[in-house]
Design an enzyme around this catalytic site. Structure first.
Site, PDB file in Angstrom:
ATOM      1  N   LEU A 331      41.603  91.422 102.737  1.00  9.56           N
ATOM      2  CA  LEU A 331      40.440  90.780 102.123  1.00  9.56           C
ATOM      3  C   LEU A 331      40.717  90.492 100.655  1.00  9.56           C
ATOM      4  CD1 LEU A 331      37.279  92.698 103.390  1.00  9.56           C
ATOM      5  CD2 LEU A 331      38.679  90.993 104.547  1.00  9.56           C
ATOM      6  N   GLY A 376      43.306  93.911 105.942  1.00  8.07           N
ATOM      7  CA  GLY A 376      42.973  92.666 106.642  1.00  8.07           C
ATOM      8  C   GLY A 376      44.213  91.924 107.108  1.00  8.07           C
ATOM      9  N   ASN A 400      44.358 100.544 105.573  1.00 10.98           N
ATOM     10  CA  ASN A 400      44.277 101.539 104.504  1.00 10.98           C
ATOM     11  C   ASN A 400      42.901 101.579 103.840  1.00 10.98           C
ATOM     12  OD1 ASN A 400      44.613  98.962 103.482  1.00 10.98           O
ATOM     13  ND2 ASN A 400      45.579  99.678 101.603  1.00 10.98           N
ATOM     14  N   GLU A 401      41.877 101.078 104.551  1.00 10.18           N
ATOM     15  CA  GLU A 401      40.555 100.938 103.943  1.00 10.18           C
ATOM     16  C   GLU A 401      40.042 102.220 103.307  1.00 10.18           C
ATOM     17  OE1 GLU A 401      41.537  99.408 106.493  1.00 10.18           O
ATOM     18  OE2 GLU A 401      40.771  97.362 106.482  1.00 10.18           O
TER      19      GLU A 401
HETATM   20  C1  LIG Z   1      29.332 100.732 107.505  1.00 12.97           C
HETATM   21  C2  LIG Z   1      30.508  99.828 107.642  1.00 12.97           C
HETATM   22  C3  LIG Z   1      30.108  98.415 107.632  1.00 12.97           C
HETATM   23  C4  LIG Z   1      30.890  97.487 107.220  1.00 12.97           C
HETATM   24  C5  LIG Z   1      32.259  97.734 106.733  1.00 12.97           C
HETATM   25  C6  LIG Z   1      32.348  97.783 105.254  1.00 12.97           C
HETATM   26  C7  LIG Z   1      33.376  97.353 104.635  1.00 12.97           C
HETATM   27  C8  LIG Z   1      34.413  96.729 105.434  1.00 12.97           C
HETATM   28  C9  LIG Z   1      35.511  96.201 104.652  1.00 12.97           C
HETATM   29  C10 LIG Z   1      36.659  96.643 105.397  1.00 12.97           C
HETATM   30  C11 LIG Z   1      37.713  95.661 105.468  1.00 12.97           C
HETATM   31  C12 LIG Z   1      38.707  95.803 104.626  1.00 12.97           C
HETATM   32  C13 LIG Z   1      39.870  95.036 104.877  1.00 12.97           C
HETATM   33  C14 LIG Z   1      40.661  94.748 103.625  1.00 12.97           C
HETATM   34  O1  LIG Z   1      41.504  93.923 103.772  1.00 12.97           O
HETATM   35  S1  LIG Z   1      40.374  95.466 102.134  1.00 12.97           S
HETATM   36  C15 LIG Z   1      41.699  94.891 101.090  1.00 12.97           C
HETATM   37  C16 LIG Z   1      42.775  95.878 101.108  1.00 12.97           C
HETATM   38  N1  LIG Z   1      43.956  95.348 100.529  1.00 12.97           N
HETATM   39  C17 LIG Z   1      44.799  96.116  99.866  1.00 12.97           C
HETATM   40  O2  LIG Z   1      44.585  97.276  99.698  1.00 12.97           O
HETATM   41  C18 LIG Z   1      46.044  95.449  99.350  1.00 12.97           C
HETATM   42  C19 LIG Z   1      46.125  95.610  97.895  1.00 12.97           C
HETATM   43  N2  LIG Z   1      47.306  94.950  97.381  1.00 12.97           N
HETATM   44  C20 LIG Z   1      48.516  95.535  97.372  1.00 12.97           C
HETATM   45  O3  LIG Z   1      48.714  96.623  97.842  1.00 12.97           O
HETATM   46  C21 LIG Z   1      49.620  94.761  96.743  1.00 12.97           C
HETATM   47  O4  LIG Z   1      49.086  93.739  95.973  1.00 12.97           O
HETATM   48  C22 LIG Z   1      50.587  94.152  97.746  1.00 12.97           C
HETATM   49  C23 LIG Z   1      51.427  95.254  98.408  1.00 12.97           C
HETATM   50  C24 LIG Z   1      49.872  93.342  98.817  1.00 12.97           C
HETATM   51  C25 LIG Z   1      51.562  93.206  96.990  1.00 12.97           C
HETATM   52  O5  LIG Z   1      52.172  93.899  95.948  1.00 12.97           O
HETATM   53  P1  LIG Z   1      52.829  93.099  94.749  1.00 12.97           P
HETATM   54  O6  LIG Z   1      53.443  94.113  93.849  1.00 12.97           O
HETATM   55  O7  LIG Z   1      53.691  92.023  95.265  1.00 12.97           O
HETATM   56  O8  LIG Z   1      51.601  92.351  94.066  1.00 12.97           O
HETATM   57  P2  LIG Z   1      50.607  92.992  93.008  1.00 12.97           P
HETATM   58  O9  LIG Z   1      51.249  92.954  91.667  1.00 12.97           O
HETATM   59  O10 LIG Z   1      50.118  94.279  93.470  1.00 12.97           O
HETATM   60  O11 LIG Z   1      49.398  91.957  93.054  1.00 12.97           O
HETATM   61  C26 LIG Z   1      49.504  90.665  92.495  1.00 12.97           C
HETATM   62  C27 LIG Z   1      48.115  90.180  92.157  1.00 12.97           C
HETATM   63  O12 LIG Z   1      47.351  90.083  93.350  1.00 12.97           O
HETATM   64  C28 LIG Z   1      46.144  90.828  93.194  1.00 12.97           C
HETATM   65  N3  LIG Z   1      45.771  91.358  94.495  1.00 12.97           N
HETATM   66  C29 LIG Z   1      46.473  92.147  95.293  1.00 12.97           C
HETATM   67  N4  LIG Z   1      45.798  92.423  96.397  1.00 12.97           N
HETATM   68  C30 LIG Z   1      44.623  91.808  96.302  1.00 12.97           C
HETATM   69  C31 LIG Z   1      43.508  91.722  97.160  1.00 12.97           C
HETATM   70  N5  LIG Z   1      43.441  92.322  98.347  1.00 12.97           N
HETATM   71  N6  LIG Z   1      42.461  90.991  96.748  1.00 12.97           N
HETATM   72  C32 LIG Z   1      42.482  90.360  95.568  1.00 12.97           C
HETATM   73  N7  LIG Z   1      43.532  90.408  94.717  1.00 12.97           N
HETATM   74  C33 LIG Z   1      44.596  91.123  95.081  1.00 12.97           C
HETATM   75  C34 LIG Z   1      46.513  91.890  92.212  1.00 12.97           C
HETATM   76  O13 LIG Z   1      45.385  92.386  91.620  1.00 12.97           O
HETATM   77  C35 LIG Z   1      47.369  91.122  91.269  1.00 12.97           C
HETATM   78  O14 LIG Z   1      46.489  90.337  90.486  1.00 12.97           O
HETATM   79  P3  LIG Z   1      46.844  89.889  88.990  1.00 12.97           P
HETATM   80  O15 LIG Z   1      47.225  91.118  88.255  1.00 12.97           O
HETATM   81  O16 LIG Z   1      47.971  88.919  89.155  1.00 12.97           O
HETATM   82  O17 LIG Z   1      45.594  89.284  88.486  1.00 12.97           O
END
Ligand SMILES: CC/C=C\C/C=C\CCC/C=C/CC(=O)SCCNC(=O)CCNC(=O)[C@H](O)C(C)(C)COP(=O)(O)OP(=O)(O)OC[C@H]1O[C@@H](n2cnc3c(N)ncnc32)[C@H](O)[C@@H]1OP(=O)(O)O
Length: 525
Positions: A331, A376, A400-401
């Site tokens: 997400l 996601g 990993n939520e």
């Molecule tokens: C009662 C229940 C009812 C309902 C349920 C409630 C809630 C349900 C919601 C559940 C669903 C969740 C699903 C999800 O997908 S949650 C999102 C989880 N995602 C993550 O944890 C991934 C996070 N990102 C990372 O780990 C790394 O970025 C990654 C390994 C993917 C890549 O690493 P890399 O070193 O290549 O990049 P980074 O330097 O870390 O990131 C670059 C820039 O991108 C931004 N970024 C990263 N991930 C996200 C993201 N998911 N969304 C938005 N932006 C993201 C990061 O901040 C960096 O930004 P800048 O610094 O360049 O601005």
């Protein structure tokens, strides 16, 4: 415009045997090979963030129907069946072959019925159409109506070709792949062949006592074009260009290599026939830097999937990433952090829609996971039919939520459970585990782990394996396996949206999302 893949349909059930005349053979091949392949003429406006491509083919129309052709009912019900009927009736009567005039009306690939007609011969109303003068038909062969190989069996036992056999609901490589001979007889030694035009990727069957063989070859002219070339051991290769003149170019290009290479393992010169092509779209996620599922990307994905589903030329999609090192970061947290409830609701509905579409897609979906695949991203991959992960310890996959302080909704949990089982899911979901490739393979999250440079080709091989199954059987089975899970969400979609919105809009959740985003940004610094 990136990758172009094509696989080939193999009309084995209609393939000539020694009992059929060369004339009939030509008729059938001509009927089944109406398409000279041309390199991309792809012009549709495609969504900005999903890139996919195809090759379009053009070809001459089949000859007009002979007098007293297929019944109107049949023609209306299935133009494919009707055309097959005409062709076979033509051949059986020994009607003179009509010259194909160059420049006759052409049609593009999408006009062709790429997908097997999802109908059982048993259920077809009105019974079989019969060719005048046809003697015993394949229908009279025991099991003809139910066994997918019955047409071939019928042939083997000396039953003449008849429209009934040709009206069977599908014709695809399945008989080749599924026939024991092909399943169990790999060539004794791997066949390697490469020249400036073509390189052999894989050889299916091809050794004695196999009669047929199939080669998957990469045509260098098409950077990622894969062709299947098939033939019958012992036939004269020089016949191929005559049988399908439009294919001469490709046959000539390909024949010298693979045939020569194969001859070591499978006897002297083997014929290569270029058969009908079926298309696999390669969809690349492109939302830098990490392919976070923004509302826009979700929408584009849904639209693209719908387009491909509706375009009958496609049977499969390989989903991969265009962003280095990341398949999909899940997400887009900026879509749910600091946004109003209406936006969060719209966003979540788009997420539900994508999952539903992917999970129940009638196409074969193969995820070529060439980067990190958390949350996601993992769900996108799990919604596919098959997952190939690049062997890089940094490319971890999982839900990993909990580590973000949020909870996977029930349908994500269900998808997880359906894939890796209850106990493994219970553990992994609570711990928010992200699995490195070897562990992901062990737990069953992915189907293959391969070196990074082989992810696409392995995905393509997997695709071939899945496409070797008749579409209707595979689709119904998929539906049977997945429908209950999807229905659960469909029944309570609005409630799920409400839950999501009220959950993520809580102050405490907003704070933890903000902190998580901040951490991600700082980590970069
Ligand atoms: C009662 C229940 C009812 C309902 C349920 C409630 C809630 C349900 C919601 C559940 C669903 C969740 C699903 C999800 O997908 S949650 C999102 C989880 N995602 C993550 O944890 C991934 C996070 N990102 C990372 O780990 C790394 O970025 C990654 C390994 C993917 C890549 O690493 P890399 O070193 O290549 O990049 P980074 O330097 O870390 O990131 C670059 C820039 O991108 C931004 N970024 C990263 N991930 C996200 C993201 N998911 N969304 C938005 N932006 C993201 C990061 O901040 C960096 O930004 P800048 O610094 O360049 O601005």
């Amino acid at each position: 415009m990136d990758l172009i893949h094509c696989c080939v349909r193999w009309p084995w059930k209609n393939f000539p045997t020694s009992k059929t005349s060369l004339f009939q053979k030509e008729e059938r091949l001509r009927h089944y090979n109406p398409l000279p392949l041309t390199v991309p003429a792809f012009s549709n406006r495609m969504p900005a963030q999903c890139v996919f491509s195809r090759i379009e083919g053009k070809g001459k129309r089949s000859p007009p129907p002979p007098p007293g052709g297929a019944p109107a009912k049949l023609a209306a019900a299935s133009p494919v069946a009707s055309r097959k009927w005409r062709s076979s009736a033509h051949a059986l009567r020994g009607a003179p072959r009509r010259a194909q005039t160059p420049g006759s009306v052409t049609y593009v690939q999408s006009n062709l019925p790429r997908r097997p007609v999802p109908r059982s011969p048993r259920l077809r109303p009105g019974g079989a159409a019969r060719a005048p003068g046809a003697g015993r038909t394949a229908r009279s062969h025991p099991g003809a109506a139910t066994c997918p190989f019955s047409a071939k069996m019928a042939l083997a036992s000396g039953v003449r070709f008849a429209p009934r056999a040709l009206l069977r609901p599908w014709s695809s490589p399945v008989e080749l792949f599924h026939h024991d001979r092909y399943r169990h007889h790999e060539p004794p030694a791997p066949v390697h062949y490469e020249d400036k035009h073509v390189s052999v990727v894989k050889v299916w069957g091809g050794t004695e006592p196999s009669r047929y063989f199939l080669i998957t070859a990469r045509i260098h002219k098409w950077p990622s074009g894969i062709l299947r070339l098939g033939g019958i051991n012992g036939d004269d290769i020089s016949e191929a260009p005559r049988v399908c003149p439009w294919a001469r170019r490709w046959v000539q290009t390909a024949s010298a290599g693979p045939a020569a290479a194969l001859s070591t393992g499978a006897g002297p010169s083997l014929p290569l026939f270029l058969l009908l092509a079926e298309w696999v779209a390669v969809m690349k996620l492109r939302n830098p830097p990490v392919n976070a599922l923004s509302l826009e990307l979700l929408t584009e994905l849904v639209i693209s999937l719908e387009k491909l589903e509706n375009d009958k030329t496609f049977r499969g999609i390989i989903l991969t990433s265009d962003c280095p090192r990341v398949f999909c970061a899940g997400l887009d947290l900026t879509e749910i952090c600091g946004r109003n409830p209406a936006h969060c609701a719209e966003y979540w509905k788009a997420m539900q829609e994508l999952w539903l579409r992917m999970y129940l897609s009638s196409l074969v979906l193969v995820a070529a996971i060439n980067g990190a695949c958390p949350a996601g991203g993992c769900i996108i991959a799990l919604s596919c039919d098959c997952r190939v992960l690049a062997d890089n310890p940094k490319y971890r996959i999982g839900l990993n939520e909990t580590l973000l302080g949020i909870i996977a909704p029930f349908w994500l949990k269900d998808t997880y459970v359906n894939t890796i089982g209850h106990r493994a899911s219970e553990q992994a979901l609570q711990l928010g585990s992200l699995f490195p490739p070897a562990e992901a393979l062990q737990v069953g999250l992915v189907d293959q782990v391969v070196p990074e440079d082989q992810v696409q080709s392995t995905a393509l091989s997997e695709m071939a394996r899945w496409l070797a199954v008749p579409d209707h059987a595979r689709q119904l089975t998929k539906n049977m396996m997945r429908k209950a899970t999807a229905d659960r969400l469909l029944r309570q979609r609005d409630a799920d949206t409400q839950n999501f919105v009220s959950f993520v809009c809580r102050d405490s959740i907003q704070k933890s999302l903000q902190a998580y985003l901040e951490k991600l940004r700082q980590r970069k610094g």
